[in-house]
Design a protein around this motif. Structure first.
Motif, short mmCIF file in Angstrom:
data_model
loop_
_atom_site.label_atom_id
_atom_site.label_comp_id
_atom_site.label_asym_id
_atom_site.label_seq_id
_atom_site.Cartn_x
_atom_site.Cartn_y
_atom_site.Cartn_z
N ALA A 1 0.83 -1.21 0.00
CA ALA A 1 0.00 0.00 0.00
C ALA A 1 0.86 1.25 0.00
CB ALA A 1 -0.93 -0.01 1.22
N GLN A 2 1.91 1.25 0.81
CA GLN A 2 2.77 2.44 0.88
C GLN A 2 3.49 2.65 -0.45
OE1 GLN A 2 5.00 3.19 4.64
NE2 GLN A 2 4.25 1.17 5.24
N ALA A 3 3.98 1.58 -1.03
CA ALA A 3 4.72 1.73 -2.28
C ALA A 3 3.80 2.10 -3.45
CB ALA A 3 5.46 0.43 -2.61
N ALA A 4 2.55 1.61 -3.41
CA ALA A 4 1.61 1.93 -4.49
C ALA A 4 1.16 3.38 -4.42
CB ALA A 4 0.39 1.01 -4.41
N GLY A 5 1.16 3.97 -3.22
CA GLY A 5 0.83 5.37 -3.07
C GLY A 5 -0.65 5.63 -2.94
N ARG A 6 -1.00 6.89 -2.68
CA ARG A 6 -2.39 7.28 -2.50
C ARG A 6 -3.14 7.29 -3.83
NH1 ARG A 6 -1.60 12.50 1.49
NH2 ARG A 6 -1.40 11.37 3.44
N LYS A 7 -4.46 7.50 -3.68
CA LYS A 7 -5.35 7.55 -4.84
C LYS A 7 -5.30 6.27 -5.66
CE LYS A 7 -5.58 12.53 -5.59
NZ LYS A 7 -5.44 13.62 -6.57
N SER A 8 -5.04 5.17 -4.98
CA SER A 8 -4.94 3.91 -5.71
C SER A 8 -5.89 2.91 -5.07
CB SER A 8 -3.49 3.39 -5.65
OG SER A 8 -3.44 2.03 -5.97
N GLN A 9 -6.75 2.32 -5.88
CA GLN A 9 -7.65 1.31 -5.33
C GLN A 9 -6.85 0.15 -4.76
OE1 GLN A 9 -10.49 -0.26 -8.09
NE2 GLN A 9 -11.64 -1.37 -6.53
N ARG A 10 -5.68 -0.11 -5.38
CA ARG A 10 -4.85 -1.20 -4.89
C ARG A 10 -4.35 -0.90 -3.48
NH1 ARG A 10 0.38 -3.74 -8.12
NH2 ARG A 10 0.50 -5.69 -6.92
N SER A 11 -3.94 0.34 -3.23
CA SER A 11 -3.44 0.68 -1.89
C SER A 11 -4.57 0.66 -0.87
CB SER A 11 -2.75 2.04 -1.92
OG SER A 11 -3.67 3.07 -2.21
N THR A 12 -5.75 1.14 -1.25
CA THR A 12 -6.88 1.13 -0.31
C THR A 12 -7.23 -0.29 0.11
OG1 THR A 12 -7.78 3.14 -1.32
CG2 THR A 12 -9.28 1.83 0.01
N MET A 13 -7.36 -1.18 -0.88
CA MET A 13 -7.73 -2.56 -0.55
C MET A 13 -6.61 -3.24 0.23
SD MET A 13 -10.67 -2.52 -1.61
CE MET A 13 -10.93 -4.17 -1.00
N ALA A 14 -5.35 -2.92 -0.10
CA ALA A 14 -4.23 -3.53 0.63
C ALA A 14 -4.29 -3.12 2.10
CB ALA A 14 -2.91 -3.11 -0.01
N ARG A 15 -4.62 -1.86 2.36
CA ARG A 15 -4.68 -1.40 3.75
C ARG A 15 -5.85 -2.06 4.49
NH1 ARG A 15 -2.66 3.78 1.50
NH2 ARG A 15 -0.59 4.05 2.44
N ILE A 16 -6.98 -2.18 3.82
CA ILE A 16 -8.13 -2.83 4.45
C ILE A 16 -7.80 -4.27 4.82
CG2 ILE A 16 -10.49 -3.61 4.07
CD1 ILE A 16 -10.88 -1.12 2.31
N HIS A 17 -7.19 -5.00 3.89
CA HIS A 17 -6.82 -6.39 4.16
C HIS A 17 -5.73 -6.47 5.22
CE1 HIS A 17 -8.63 -8.49 0.38
NE2 HIS A 17 -9.42 -7.58 0.88
N ALA A 18 -4.78 -5.53 5.18
CA ALA A 18 -3.71 -5.52 6.19
C ALA A 18 -4.30 -5.36 7.58
CB ALA A 18 -2.72 -4.39 5.89
N MET A 19 -5.29 -4.48 7.73
CA MET A 19 -5.91 -4.28 9.05
C MET A 19 -6.55 -5.56 9.54
SD MET A 19 -7.61 -0.47 8.66
CE MET A 19 -8.26 -0.43 10.32
N LYS A 20 -7.18 -6.31 8.65
CA LYS A 20 -7.81 -7.56 9.06
C LYS A 20 -6.77 -8.57 9.56
CE LYS A 20 -11.79 -7.10 5.94
NZ LYS A 20 -12.65 -7.74 4.92
N PHE A 21 -5.67 -8.67 8.82
CA PHE A 21 -4.66 -9.65 9.22
C PHE A 21 -3.89 -9.19 10.46
CE2 PHE A 21 -5.17 -10.96 4.69
CZ PHE A 21 -5.61 -12.25 4.96
N TYR A 22 -3.69 -7.89 10.61
CA TYR A 22 -3.07 -7.40 11.84
C TYR A 22 -3.95 -7.72 13.04
CZ TYR A 22 0.78 -4.70 9.75
OH TYR A 22 1.94 -4.34 9.11
#
Length: 964
Positions: A784-805
């Motif tokens: 998510a950090q490497a993909a940067g903001r305004k990216s659907q990929r980064s948003t979904m990565a963060r959502i999934h990361a929160m679940k696994f954390y």
């Protein structure tokens, strides 16, 4: 006068109660305007009462034909009150002028005596057309218009109309200050009179006729000579405690119990200022129980009937007993439909039987008993079958404000620490802040460290006040308190009993007997039927008592408690227990176990780093210690340095690790720990050549196992990201994410729409998946950090990361990624989702786990989100609550907070971008809903609102569960 209240403003600014949103902001604005209008009218009426004594006023009527009516011997003045934001217009008073004509007709017909006069009193000046109308020949001669800067008033019985509520309070207080022989403070008298005007406006007893007679004025203005005690004055600055109980209630008997210093008297004094009914105060500190009935009869009769001709003689009969007088008083109150509210201070000193006799004899009295914990309170609770209420102390924000005003520096963690030392009791907090400002350069943290280590020199007020009661306890009780004080988390009943058994050599009955004796002393808090803990304010004395009994007993209780907590954590894990266990390991010198904790990545997620850091520093600095243990202690310290961006101490410690490797024959794991840390440090300081060198060295020594290689590849991708090579980082992180999903037997589709509780059953059985869950979450975060903001990929990565954390119980990373998600939502103008994410997902974890290091940063971000959502007053309120922490913030955080304050100010002044109107994606909606599932297991924390759901998960309110 709802139709006469000021018009709603057009700015859209509202004043919502903190934590409560409203559906219709315009409705709230209208409601606020109505109440401002009513309060303005009540204060104007209070001013009329204060002016009536010097004139020929016979009676004042409120809410009759007009808002205020002044009855004089030969005339009657009718006052209509108008409040407006802008100018007063002719249309605003047309209805009043029509009503005036109807009233004139009544006087012309002789239905009412006296000559009528009419006044329109307004906080707003007339506009141009209305001024012309007043000056015209058509304006009625018997109607006057009053406004703040208008002509001099010709009616001395009417006040100058105040400009606003603050001015109204000032005008009334000034008039009240001019009264001779007045014993009440002017502000107190003002609020009392305003409350009585409100009561009369409602036509409630004893004001069913809506009026006040001239004969009553001395009784309203002055304290009665027959009374011997008066309510104590409130402190100059009063700070409310958490979820304060109401002063008045319909119950015949209530108990407010708290240790000395809990602020009971200050609470009473402040609450009484705003009570709509009179309150009688009696301090029985040196009064024998037999004299209580007479004292209550005298004080209540004086308060209620001291100015009524003949009433006192009927009640206070010569030769009658106190109970007989109380009976007569109660009958008199009942005949008039009244009740008398009586506060008895130090009621624990009076036998319960004497109080019961008063309750039985005088049913029209409502008693509020202020007590200190002890057998007396237990007897009162049993006698009246009631539960004592408590003042819950100050929360961390209030402690921060008090510390700031005393000239101290404290962040949120420092304030929570001081809360635990003092129990949040106001007097002890203020004294601690005074001592810290005087002797510790204002550093609350340094003061707390000294007190916790029992190395402070200056004795605090807390110790002085509580020591006398503590030393008066039996030796067995003091010993039990000393032993239980080692635990700063709630123990179960069985655990507490076991601790006393194994430490003191008692059998089960003897240990249980000691525990039973403690709650009535106020030193032991009970959480329902299962948990117990020494009161925070008393633990300081308990630890001093334990130290005085010698190091052998102290070590023994630490060893016994260590075993109890280890077994307890296996059954019911919590952050509080983990922190206690770490301290016990440190105090007992278990260096190897501490190092194992520090080198586990998940350990750093638990918010207990401050507990272990001092021990690791000592282990790393021990030149006589085992080299392997010293290196792993350094590894834990370096991990935290790099995690928090402290590169200079990190580099020094990495060099120290290399020195240990060069001087001693250590293994491959130790070398890889050094190599990985050095590679990451090089990437963080931008040394690309150093990174390439270390990559080559580390890759050649990594074990050829899939899990080890994935960890190496993650660190390599992280290094490239730190060096600015986002393309490589995204590519490598993307591959790793797929591999971790495969290792866990999941696909991204499995995660979509599922919350962590629903994902857990899908994980592989029969093995510990924690590390892989954490590594997958880390890799998603990196992606998510490497993909940067305004990216659907980064948003979904963060959502999934929160679940696994959350599945891995990596709460610190959960909160950090959650804040990144909020930033991203704000970036795309989805402010409502950002607010929802904070309120429903991040705040519950922060509260349950107690991640104090993240609180201020998250709340500052929350204030910005509130501003963007249009809740400007809520944002401003949050900023005000954060200001006392500002000086103690980390410089980077303080600079960010100052920028955030500017954003909030600009958004309020100029407006923000419009809310993005999009349907919430199912994964994001699932994230919003996930907090409705299981929450982390934590011990019941003291600072929980009494009407909140209990953290134990019972579903009951806290006050009816562990809050009992």
């Amino acid at each position: 006068m709802a139709e006469d209240s000021e018009a709603a403003t057009s700015s859209g600014e509202i004043s919502p109660v903190y934590g409560i949103s409203v559906i219709d902001e315009k409705q709230l604005i209208r409601i606020e305007a109505v109440h401002r209008g009513f309060l303005y009218q009540h204060l104007y009426g209070a001013a009329c009462l204060l002016l009536a004594g010097a004139g020929e006023v016979q009676r004042i009527v409120v809410e009759g034909d007009e808002d205020i009516e002044i009855v004089l011997p030969d005339r009657r003045i009718y006052v209509q009150i108008k409040t407006r934001n802008g100018k007063l217009a002719a249309g605003d008073i047309s209805g009043a002028l029509e009503r005036f004509e109807d009233i004139r007709e009544e006087h012309r017909k002789g239905a009412r005596p006296g000559i009528p006069s009419f006044v329109i009193a307004s906080n707003a000046a007339p506009n141009g057309p209305l001024e012309k109308q007043i000056a015209s020949s058509d304006w009625p001669e018997d109607v006057e218009l009053h406004w703040p800067d208008g002509p001099e008033r010709t009616l001395p019985c009417l006040p100058r109309p105040p400009r606003d509520l603050a001015d109204a309070l000032s005008v009334c207080s000034e008039l009240a200050g001019q009264l001779p022989f007045a014993l009440l403070r002017p502000e107190t008298l003002t609020w009392k009179l305003a409350s009585l005007v409100m009561l009369a406006s409602a036509g409630s007893p004893p004001r069913k006729d809506h009026s006040f007679s001239r004969a009553e004025l001395p009784g309203l203005f002055e304290q009665l000579v027959v009374q011997m005690q008066e309510l104590p004055a409130p402190p100059p600055v009063y700070r409310a405690q958490m979820n304060e109980p109401a002063l008045l209630a319909e119950k015949p008997v209530r108990i407010i119990a708290g240790l000395s210093g809990a602020g009971k008297t200050a609470w009473l004094a402040e609450a009484a200022q705003h009570a709509p009914l009179p309150v009688t105060y009696i301090d029985v500190v040196e009064m024998p129980g037999a004299a209580l009935a007479s004292a209550v009869a005298r004080e209540v009769a004086g308060r209620m009937y001291g100015r009524s001709s003949g009433k006192l003689g009927e009640i206070l009969l010569p030769g009658a007993s106190g109970l007989d007088m109380l009976g007569t008083l109660s009958v008199t109150l009942g005949q008039e439909g009244l009740h008398a509210d009586v506060v008895i201070d130090n009621a624990h000193r009076i036998p319960a039987s004497d109080i019961e006799a008063i309750v039985s004899r005088a049913p029209h009295l409502r008693l509020l008993l202020l007590c200190q914990p002890g057998p007396g309170v237990a007897a009162l609770e049993a006698r009246f079958n009631i539960q004592a209420e408590a003042l819950n102390g100050w929360d961390e924000d209030t402690i921060a404000a008090a510390a700031h005003d005393a000239g101290c520096l404290a962040n949120f963690a420092d304030c929570e620490r001081l809360s635990r030392l003092t129990g949040g009791l106001p007097f002890y907090v203020l004294n601690a802040a005074t001592v810290a400002a005087r002797d510790y350069g204002g550093a609350i943290r340094a003061f707390c460290e000294d007190v916790e280590a029992q190395t402070h020199i200056v004795e605090t007020a807390q110790e002085i006040i509580l020591k006398r009661a503590f030393e008066g306890l039996p030796a067995d009780a003091r010993e039990a308190i000393a032993l239980l004080s080692v635990a700063d988390v709630a123990l179960s009943k069985d655990e507490g009993t076991q601790l006393l058994q194994e430490t003191c050599g008692l059998d089960a009955k003897g240990a249980a007997a000691r525990l039973r004796a403690l709650p009535s002393t106020g030193t032991l808090e009970l959480f329902g039927m299962t948990g117990l803990k020494i009161h925070d304010a008393v633990r300081m004395l308990g630890k001093a008592e334990l130290a005085a009994r010698g190091p052998d007993l102290e070590k023994k209780v630490q060893e016994v408690l260590r075993g109890i907590i280890i077994r307890s954590i296996r059954q019911d894990w919590s952050i509080g227990k983990l922190g206690l266990l770490i301290r016990l390991f440190g105090q007992l010198g278990d260096a190897r176990i501490l190092v194992e904790f520090a080198t586990d990545e998940l350990f750093h997620e638990m918010g207990v780093w401050p507990e272990i850091e001092p021990y690791l520093l000592a282990i790393a600095a021990d030149v006589d210690g085992e080299a392997e243990i010293r290196l792993w202690a350094l590894d834990g310290l370096v991990f935290n340095d790099l995690r928090t961006g402290q590169f200079e101490p990190g580099e020094t410690r990495i060099d120290a690790m290399k020195a240990l490797l060069d001087e001693h024959d250590l293994g491959e794991d130790e070398w890889l720990a050094w190599g990985m840390k050095r590679m990451l440090l090089m990437s963080m300081v931008g040394d690309a050549a150093g990174v390439q060198e270390m990559l080559g060295l580390v890759e050649g020594r990594v074990p050829a196992k899939a899990e080890h290689m994935r960890v190496f590849r993650y660190n390599r991708a992280l290094a490239f990201f730190k060096l600015g090579d986002n393309t490589t980082a995204v590519a490598e992180a993307g591959k790793l994410v797929e591999e971790y999903y495969d290792a866990l037997g999941l696909t991204p589709a499995d995660v979509m729409g599922r919350n962590p509780p629903q994902l857990r059953p899908l994980l592989p059985k029969g093995r510990d998946n924690t590390d892989q869950l954490k590594h997958l979450a880390d890799t998603l975060d990196l992606l998510a950090q490497a993909a940067g903001r305004k990216s659907q990929r980064s948003t979904m990565a963060r959502i999934h990361a929160m679940k696994f954390y959350e599945l891995a119980q990596a709460y610190s990373s959960f909160v950090r990624v959650g804040m990144d998600l909020v930033d991203e939502l704000v970036w795309v103008n989805d402010f409502e989702s950002a607010r929802y994410t904070i309120e429903r997902n991040i705040f519950p974890v922060i509260q349950a786990i107690g991640l104090t290091s993240d609180v201020l940063e998250l709340r500052a971000l929350y204030a910005v989100v509130l501003a963007y959502c249009g809740d400007h007053q809520a944002a401003a309120n949050e900023v005000e609550r954060l200001r006392p922490y500002e000086e103690a913030m980390d410089p980077n955080h303080r600079a960010a907070f100052q920028d955030q304050k500017q954003i909030i100010s600009d958004v309020r002044r100029y407006g923000g971008p419009p809310q993005r109107r999009v349907d919430i994606p199912p994964p994001l909606q699932a994230l919003f809903d996930q907090r409705r599932g299981a929450t982390p297991s934590v011990e019941p924390r003291k600072k929980i609102g009494r009407n909140e759901r209990c953290p134990c998960g019972s579903g009951q309110k806290y006050k009816r569960c562990h809050g009992r």
